[in-house]
Write a protein that holds these residues in place. Sequence first.
Motif, PDB file in Angstrom:
ATOM      1  N   SER A 160       0.832  -1.214   0.000  1.00  0.00           N
ATOM      2  CA  SER A 160       0.000   0.000   0.000  1.00  0.00           C
ATOM      3  C   SER A 160       0.858   1.252   0.000  1.00  0.00           C
ATOM      4  CB  SER A 160      -0.922   0.024   1.215  1.00  0.00           C
ATOM      5  OG  SER A 160      -1.876  -0.995   1.114  1.00  0.00           O
ATOM      6  N   ALA A 161       1.953   1.215   0.743  1.00  0.00           N
ATOM      7  CA  ALA A 161       2.831   2.380   0.829  1.00  0.00           C
ATOM      8  C   ALA A 161       3.621   2.599  -0.455  1.00  0.00           C
ATOM      9  CB  ALA A 161       3.794   2.217   2.001  1.00  0.00           C
ATOM     10  N   ARG A 162       3.976   1.530  -1.140  1.00  0.00           N
ATOM     11  CA  ARG A 162       4.847   1.638  -2.308  1.00  0.00           C
ATOM     12  C   ARG A 162       4.115   1.675  -3.642  1.00  0.00           C
ATOM     13  NH1 ARG A 162      10.416   0.557  -1.296  1.00  0.00           N
ATOM     14  NH2 ARG A 162      10.690   1.200   0.848  1.00  0.00           N
ATOM     15  N   LEU A 163       2.864   1.272  -3.670  1.00  0.00           N
ATOM     16  CA  LEU A 163       2.121   1.196  -4.920  1.00  0.00           C
ATOM     17  C   LEU A 163       1.778   2.592  -5.416  1.00  0.00           C
ATOM     18  CD1 LEU A 163       1.051  -1.087  -6.738  1.00  0.00           C
ATOM     19  CD2 LEU A 163      -1.114  -0.905  -5.544  1.00  0.00           C
ATOM     20  N   ASP A 164       2.095   2.874  -6.660  1.00  0.00           N
ATOM     21  CA  ASP A 164       1.814   4.173  -7.264  1.00  0.00           C
ATOM     22  C   ASP A 164       0.323   4.461  -7.131  1.00  0.00           C
ATOM     23  OD1 ASP A 164       1.042   6.043  -9.513  1.00  0.00           O
ATOM     24  OD2 ASP A 164       3.231   6.029  -9.769  1.00  0.00           O
ATOM     25  N   ARG A 165       0.001   5.665  -6.694  1.00  0.00           N
ATOM     26  CA  ARG A 165      -1.407   6.024  -6.444  1.00  0.00           C
ATOM     27  C   ARG A 165      -2.269   5.886  -7.688  1.00  0.00           C
ATOM     28  NH1 ARG A 165      -2.203  10.751  -8.744  1.00  0.00           N
ATOM     29  NH2 ARG A 165      -0.479  12.202  -8.937  1.00  0.00           N
ATOM     30  N   ARG A 166      -1.678   6.001  -8.866  1.00  0.00           N
ATOM     31  CA  ARG A 166      -2.444   5.871 -10.108  1.00  0.00           C
ATOM     32  C   ARG A 166      -2.914   4.437 -10.331  1.00  0.00           C
ATOM     33  NH1 ARG A 166       1.944   8.261 -13.987  1.00  0.00           N
ATOM     34  NH2 ARG A 166       3.176   7.178 -12.430  1.00  0.00           N
ATOM     35  N   LEU A 194       8.556  -6.405  -3.265  1.00  0.00           N
ATOM     36  CA  LEU A 194       9.024  -5.202  -3.953  1.00  0.00           C
ATOM     37  C   LEU A 194       9.210  -5.467  -5.447  1.00  0.00           C
ATOM     38  CD1 LEU A 194      11.536  -3.866  -1.281  1.00  0.00           C
ATOM     39  CD2 LEU A 194       9.302  -2.906  -1.883  1.00  0.00           C
ATOM     40  N   GLN A 195       9.697  -6.657  -5.795  1.00  0.00           N
ATOM     41  CA  GLN A 195       9.823  -7.015  -7.210  1.00  0.00           C
ATOM     42  C   GLN A 195       8.451  -7.072  -7.880  1.00  0.00           C
ATOM     43  OE1 GLN A 195      12.013 -10.744  -7.387  1.00  0.00           O
ATOM     44  NE2 GLN A 195      13.826  -9.639  -8.127  1.00  0.00           N
ATOM     45  N   THR A 196       7.475  -7.641  -7.199  1.00  0.00           N
ATOM     46  CA  THR A 196       6.129  -7.757  -7.746  1.00  0.00           C
ATOM     47  C   THR A 196       5.502  -6.374  -7.932  1.00  0.00           C
ATOM     48  OG1 THR A 196       5.906  -9.906  -6.643  1.00  0.00           O
ATOM     49  CG2 THR A 196       3.886  -8.892  -7.453  1.00  0.00           C
ATOM     50  N   ILE A 197       5.742  -5.468  -6.990  1.00  0.00           N
ATOM     51  CA  ILE A 197       5.255  -4.089  -7.121  1.00  0.00           C
ATOM     52  C   ILE A 197       5.886  -3.435  -8.343  1.00  0.00           C
ATOM     53  CG2 ILE A 197       5.276  -1.787  -6.074  1.00  0.00           C
ATOM     54  CD1 ILE A 197       5.218  -3.268  -3.323  1.00  0.00           C
ATOM     55  N   MET A 207       7.323  -0.939   6.867  1.00  0.00           N
ATOM     56  CA  MET A 207       5.952  -0.885   7.392  1.00  0.00           C
ATOM     57  C   MET A 207       5.714  -1.898   8.512  1.00  0.00           C
ATOM     58  SD  MET A 207       4.949   1.585   5.508  1.00  0.00           S
ATOM     59  CE  MET A 207       3.197   1.713   5.815  1.00  0.00           C
ATOM     60  N   LEU A 208       6.685  -2.047   9.403  1.00  0.00           N
ATOM     61  CA  LEU A 208       6.512  -2.926  10.546  1.00  0.00           C
ATOM     62  C   LEU A 208       5.820  -2.173  11.676  1.00  0.00           C
ATOM     63  CD1 LEU A 208       9.957  -4.770  10.808  1.00  0.00           C
ATOM     64  CD2 LEU A 208       7.892  -5.515   9.639  1.00  0.00           C
ATOM     65  N   SER A 209       5.139  -2.913  12.528  1.00  0.00           N
ATOM     66  CA  SER A 209       4.523  -2.312  13.711  1.00  0.00           C
ATOM     67  C   SER A 209       5.620  -2.062  14.752  1.00  0.00           C
ATOM     68  CB  SER A 209       3.479  -3.264  14.295  1.00  0.00           C
ATOM     69  OG  SER A 209       4.122  -4.396  14.858  1.00  0.00           O
ATOM     70  N   ASN A 210       5.275  -1.349  15.809  1.00  0.00           N
ATOM     71  CA  ASN A 210       6.245  -1.082  16.868  1.00  0.00           C
ATOM     72  C   ASN A 210       6.756  -2.373  17.493  1.00  0.00           C
ATOM     73  OD1 ASN A 210       7.626   0.892  18.649  1.00  0.00           O
ATOM     74  ND2 ASN A 210       6.456  -0.206  20.195  1.00  0.00           N
TER      75      ASN A 210
END
Length: 189
Positions: free
Chosen positions: A25-31, A73-76, A153-156
């Motif tokens: 979610s963080a890395r996927l281009d908003r488009r 990351l490769q799949t993204i 994007m890990l939790s605390n």
Amino acid sequence: MIDHDKKNLEDAFYSVRDQLVRLTSARLDRRLKGRVDSSDIVQDTYMVAFRRYSEYVANPQVPLVEWLRFLTLQTITEAHRFHLGRLKRTIQKEAANPSGKLSVVCVVDMLAGSLTSPPSAAIRSEMQKAVGELIDSMSATDQEIIRLRHEVMLSNDECANKLGLSSSAASKRYIRAIKRLRCVASEYL
């Protein structure tokens, strides 16, 4: 692949699945967010991992969880190449005129463009430099906790476990680091 290996992969994958969805979610281009769901990317990652697991087992150079993040990351990247690099039916054209009406994406882009001025770009550049210098001056642990929280994007609790800290110590380090970053950023806003 024997059933035991398949079970190890499944267990590892499902233990980090939520992290992988957050990472996507963080890395996927908003488009792409209207076209591609983060869960779909993560499921595609699992299929790739399943096919390539015997290669990993033959020569595991990183922990399995790190390998799964790498595959994600490769799949993204592949999704970006596929959807953003297509010549025929591009997302840019769809966003500009999906049904003869202006899309929300176009309106936001138009407003952001009109609000961006050379002075604000220069200020943003100076702020990025100052924040980068501050991060470089932080301890390796503080840098890593910021990286784990915002890039991986890990939790605390997951960060604490990875860094060998108590949950409370990881939280305090993160909060102090973020306060320092906000202080520097506020000088430019």
